[in-house]
Enzyme design. Sequence first.
Site, PDB file in Angstrom:
ATOM      1  N   ASP A 117      81.164 124.574  47.119  1.00 24.18           N
ATOM      2  CA  ASP A 117      82.409 125.286  46.790  1.00 24.18           C
ATOM      3  C   ASP A 117      83.650 124.678  47.433  1.00 24.18           C
ATOM      4  O   ASP A 117      83.583 124.002  48.455  1.00 24.18           O
ATOM      5  CB  ASP A 117      82.296 126.765  47.190  1.00 24.18           C
ATOM      6  CG  ASP A 117      81.982 126.959  48.677  1.00 24.18           C
ATOM      7  OD1 ASP A 117      81.197 126.164  49.243  1.00 24.18           O
ATOM      8  OD2 ASP A 117      82.526 127.912  49.271  1.00 24.18           O
TER       9      ASP A 117
ATOM     10  N   GLU B 118      79.805 128.762  50.240  1.00 25.19           N
ATOM     11  CA  GLU B 118      79.693 128.837  51.709  1.00 25.19           C
ATOM     12  C   GLU B 118      80.937 129.481  52.318  1.00 25.19           C
ATOM     13  O   GLU B 118      80.866 130.171  53.332  1.00 25.19           O
ATOM     14  CB  GLU B 118      79.486 127.431  52.307  1.00 25.19           C
ATOM     15  CG  GLU B 118      79.202 127.429  53.803  1.00 25.19           C
ATOM     16  CD  GLU B 118      80.437 127.561  54.674  1.00 25.19           C
ATOM     17  OE1 GLU B 118      80.349 128.178  55.746  1.00 25.19           O
ATOM     18  OE2 GLU B 118      81.507 127.068  54.278  1.00 25.19           O
ATOM     19  N   GLU B 119      82.082 129.245  51.683  1.00 31.06           N
ATOM     20  CA  GLU B 119      83.365 129.688  52.256  1.00 31.06           C
ATOM     21  C   GLU B 119      83.652 131.165  51.977  1.00 31.06           C
ATOM     22  O   GLU B 119      84.720 131.650  52.330  1.00 31.06           O
ATOM     23  CB  GLU B 119      84.519 128.847  51.672  1.00 31.06           C
ATOM     24  CG  GLU B 119      84.401 127.354  51.901  1.00 31.06           C
ATOM     25  CD  GLU B 119      84.812 126.907  53.303  1.00 31.06           C
ATOM     26  OE1 GLU B 119      85.081 127.773  54.150  1.00 31.06           O
ATOM     27  OE2 GLU B 119      84.851 125.694  53.520  1.00 31.06           O
TER      28      GLU B 119
ATOM     29  N   HIS C 181      90.227 122.382  55.929  1.00 26.13           N
ATOM     30  CA  HIS C 181      91.044 123.471  55.358  1.00 26.13           C
ATOM     31  C   HIS C 181      92.544 123.146  55.383  1.00 26.13           C
ATOM     32  O   HIS C 181      93.354 124.031  55.118  1.00 26.13           O
ATOM     33  CB  HIS C 181      90.776 124.816  56.048  1.00 26.13           C
ATOM     34  CG  HIS C 181      89.356 125.302  55.868  1.00 26.13           C
ATOM     35  ND1 HIS C 181      88.993 126.619  55.942  1.00 26.13           N
ATOM     36  CD2 HIS C 181      88.198 124.639  55.601  1.00 26.13           C
ATOM     37  CE1 HIS C 181      87.689 126.744  55.751  1.00 26.13           C
ATOM     38  NE2 HIS C 181      87.185 125.538  55.550  1.00 26.13           N
TER      39      HIS C 181
HETATM   40 ZN    ZN Z   1      85.186 125.178  55.492  1.00 27.02          ZN
HETATM   41 ZN    ZN Z   2      82.524 123.527  55.186  1.00 29.43          ZN
END
Ligand code: ZN
Ligand code: ZN
Length: 398
Positions: free
Chosen positions: A85, A143-144, A370
């Site tokens: 993702d 995952e996020e 990020h």
């Molecule tokens: Zn991340």
């Molecule tokens: Zn990551």
Amino acid sequence: MPAVEKIRQDVDELMPGIVADRRHLHENPELGFQEFKTAEFVRQRLEQLGVDDIRTGIGGTGVTGLITGTGEGSARNVLVRADMDALPILEENDTDYKSQNDGVMHACGHDGHTAILLGLARLLSDRKDTFSGTVKLCFQPAEELPPGGAQAMIKEGVMNEPPIEAVFGLHLANETPVGKILVGSGPVMAAADGYTITIHGQGGHGAYPHGCIDPVIIGAQIVVALQTVVSRNTDPMDASVVSNCVFQSGDAFNVIPDTAVLKGTVRTFKDETRDLMEKRITEIATTIAEAMGATATVEYTRGYPATINDEAMTELAREAAAAAVGEENVIPKPPAMGAEDMSYFQLEAPGSYFFVGSRNEEKGFKWGHHHPKFDIDEESLGHGLTAMAMNVLTYLGR
Ligand SMILES: [Zn+2]
Ligand SMILES: [Zn+2]
């Protein structure tokens, strides 16, 4: 141990394809549980390689496939996981593989993880006669986005068919120079929980506080008192964090509001510390509120558990990393307070999760995960693949 020279040679040949896959994924990022095009891309690649038992739609948009060796060895079953993702970030890079999906960006490197696992699929498919046992390729969504895709895939039986005996995964690391790999035994990432405390007071005129129960003052006492959970209730040698990140109340300078809301994050490594956090935060909030004439409700939400690397599996990963990048370039990984849902797989079977350096300041790959300018030195993809291939083949060859 398989000959690393041969694997490195194969990885070198595969690199243009892996880089192309990574760039395709980077250009077409999708948010958690919406990885439809990504999953289809992965499925097509696995099909081209002749991977067995390809399954899609696992735990939302997850994809799995099996590669079974025909050679000699332990005949064990191992799962290798990559997350797929992207994040809700508008990319600020100006590369020719820049995100074409405005406001969505692979800013954590999961495009690289997916490309590495596709590379591993290719590499293992070409050398089935050199190992026995089954490698389950696990492409995980979201995952996020807690509660995340790992738990969802496990609930749908990803660890059962065949019964998985070990799990491995990696994350690219833009804090670490390319060419280095970080490996650590025991806890490497924390459990991440959250709380919301709502204080119910009684509002009124700011000039007449004696006729009110002021939730702002009560909230302030609670925020300060919460800091004693770490400093006075937990063992100083057992790291933990309580960060109260939200304090919302009122909107006029002369009005005492009815309520105040506090929200924060809690990071721990041990189950008993996690339980203690929940207990103490609840006690502190409710009893301080009560002592001051108000009431407080506490909602404590458990997020990803701590990522704990198994000692034996991590020794394997460390040897594999040393073979890939040289003993001098393997760095011990200290525990960090970030969290990962790889942890759920590692609760089901012993495993190891390692970190592959992808930073290169000279080339401008210096932005953190990020960040809207995040990008990786793609050399890291080759290091990650070589280490993971060594890791898996050594495990299956034991
Ligand atoms: Zn991340
Ligand atoms: Zn990551």
